[in-house]
Design a protein around this motif. Structure first.
Motif, PDB file in Angstrom:
ATOM      1  N   MET A 104     -11.619   6.791   8.803  1.00  0.00           N
ATOM      2  CA  MET A 104     -10.673   6.098   7.923  1.00  0.00           C
ATOM      3  C   MET A 104     -11.209   4.734   7.523  1.00  0.00           C
ATOM      4  SD  MET A 104      -7.026   6.995   9.720  1.00  0.00           S
ATOM      5  CE  MET A 104      -6.176   5.790   8.742  1.00  0.00           C
ATOM      6  N   LYS A 154     -12.320  -0.080  -0.979  1.00  0.00           N
ATOM      7  CA  LYS A 154     -11.957  -1.493  -1.098  1.00  0.00           C
ATOM      8  C   LYS A 154     -13.110  -2.464  -0.872  1.00  0.00           C
ATOM      9  CE  LYS A 154      -7.247  -0.819   0.678  1.00  0.00           C
ATOM     10  NZ  LYS A 154      -6.339  -1.207   1.781  1.00  0.00           N
ATOM     11  N   PRO A 171       0.848  -1.187   0.000  1.00  0.00           N
ATOM     12  CA  PRO A 171       0.000   0.000   0.000  1.00  0.00           C
ATOM     13  C   PRO A 171       0.887   1.241   0.000  1.00  0.00           C
ATOM     14  CG  PRO A 171      -0.562  -1.486   1.808  1.00  0.00           C
ATOM     15  CD  PRO A 171       0.710  -1.977   1.220  1.00  0.00           C
ATOM     16  N   LYS A 200      -3.442   4.129   9.340  1.00  0.00           N
ATOM     17  CA  LYS A 200      -4.387   3.373  10.158  1.00  0.00           C
ATOM     18  C   LYS A 200      -3.737   2.937  11.466  1.00  0.00           C
ATOM     19  CE  LYS A 200      -7.116   0.320   8.229  1.00  0.00           C
ATOM     20  NZ  LYS A 200      -7.561  -0.933   7.598  1.00  0.00           N
ATOM     21  N   SER A 203      -1.728   3.932   3.386  1.00  0.00           N
ATOM     22  CA  SER A 203      -2.905   3.643   4.199  1.00  0.00           C
ATOM     23  C   SER A 203      -2.591   2.803   5.435  1.00  0.00           C
ATOM     24  CB  SER A 203      -3.973   2.959   3.361  1.00  0.00           C
ATOM     25  OG  SER A 203      -3.480   1.742   2.815  1.00  0.00           O
ATOM     26  N   ASP A 204      -1.676   1.849   5.320  1.00  0.00           N
ATOM     27  CA  ASP A 204      -1.386   1.000   6.470  1.00  0.00           C
ATOM     28  C   ASP A 204      -0.778   1.803   7.613  1.00  0.00           C
ATOM     29  OD1 ASP A 204       0.935   1.441   5.045  1.00  0.00           O
ATOM     30  OD2 ASP A 204       1.649  -0.625   5.138  1.00  0.00           O
ATOM     31  N   SER A 216     -13.933   5.224   4.974  1.00  0.00           N
ATOM     32  CA  SER A 216     -13.360   5.617   3.678  1.00  0.00           C
ATOM     33  C   SER A 216     -12.708   4.428   2.994  1.00  0.00           C
ATOM     34  CB  SER A 216     -12.331   6.732   3.870  1.00  0.00           C
ATOM     35  OG  SER A 216     -12.935   7.878   4.407  1.00  0.00           O
ATOM     36  N   GLU A 217     -12.022   3.601   3.771  1.00  0.00           N
ATOM     37  CA  GLU A 217     -11.367   2.426   3.192  1.00  0.00           C
ATOM     38  C   GLU A 217     -12.405   1.459   2.629  1.00  0.00           C
ATOM     39  OE1 GLU A 217      -8.049  -0.983   4.274  1.00  0.00           O
ATOM     40  OE2 GLU A 217      -8.740   0.390   5.828  1.00  0.00           O
ATOM     41  N   LEU A 267     -10.697  -3.809   7.976  1.00  0.00           N
ATOM     42  CA  LEU A 267     -11.128  -2.430   8.226  1.00  0.00           C
ATOM     43  C   LEU A 267     -10.699  -1.928   9.601  1.00  0.00           C
ATOM     44  CD1 LEU A 267     -14.719  -2.378   6.699  1.00  0.00           C
ATOM     45  CD2 LEU A 267     -12.638  -1.353   5.780  1.00  0.00           C
TER      46      LEU A 267
END
Length: 200
Positions: free
Chosen positions: A130, A138, A94, A101, A97-98, A133-134, A153
């Motif tokens: 977040m 996804k 990624p 989070k 994002s990881d 949104s993810e 998530l």
């Protein structure tokens, strides 16, 4: 990430590049008009339409490292193409994002443990936003197939993976890439490529 996963198997690399540009335009348009879920589906389907060759599986190399070097070809001397030329394929990570989070999750937990309820509530709200949104990005079957990973998530699976190997107080720029690459090893990656030029 899907573009890079398809490239070693594409019959026509020029057609794939053109499809990639078209998919980016679809995604940008979707983001501009608020059609995130639909736009992601459309962008991915453009890439899936590119003909690929039926070849035997290639050795898969999981990628980690600092967030800039591992995804920018100029910074990593285009090592993805070098591995592909040697007969392998790369599993790109990624982009950010990881880390975001895990960082927000960690700050929520430590704020709560420190009795800072206001801070914990702010971080908790950001974490929920977040996760929502993810899911918008996804949540579809097509998107999950493209990233080739379960939809985590809450980030708890990533947190558990990281905490088994590194202290949770370390910066998420360190812990999140470790968790990501360990997941890819779990999915049968044959090796790991650590791309790092920035001394984060």
């Amino acid at each position: 990430r899907l573009f890079l996963r398809i490239r070693p198997f594409a019959r026509d690399k020029t057609a794939l590049e053109q499809a990639y540009q078209a998919s980016c335009l679809k995604l940008f348009d979707a983001l501009a008009t608020g059609r995130v879920h639909q736009g992601m589906e459309e962008a991915l389907n453009v890439l899936y339409a590119v003909p690929t060759e039926e070849v035997s599986p290639k050795p898969a190399v999981a990628v980690t490292g600092d967030y800039y070097t591992r995804v920018v070809s100029f910074a990593n001397n285009d090592v993805y193409r070098e591995v592909e030329a040697l007969g392998g394929e790369l599993w790109p990570p990624p982009t950010l994002s990881d880390s975001f989070k895990m960082g927000v999750f960690r700050d929520s937990v430590w704020s709560l443990r420190g009795g800072r309820c206001g801070s914990a509530a702010r971080h908790g709200l950001m974490y929920l936003l977040m996760a929502f949104s993810e899911f918008k990005v996804k949540g579809s079957r097509t998107a999950r197939q493209a990233v080739d990973a379960p939809l985590d998530l809450t980030g708890l699976d990533m947190w558990r993976t990281a905490s088994a190997h590194v202290h949770p107080l370390l910066p998420c720029g360190i812990t999140a890439p470790i968790a990501t690459v360990l997941r890819q090893v779990k999915y049968q990656a044959h090796g790991i490529l650590n791309l790092m030029t920035l001394n984060c």
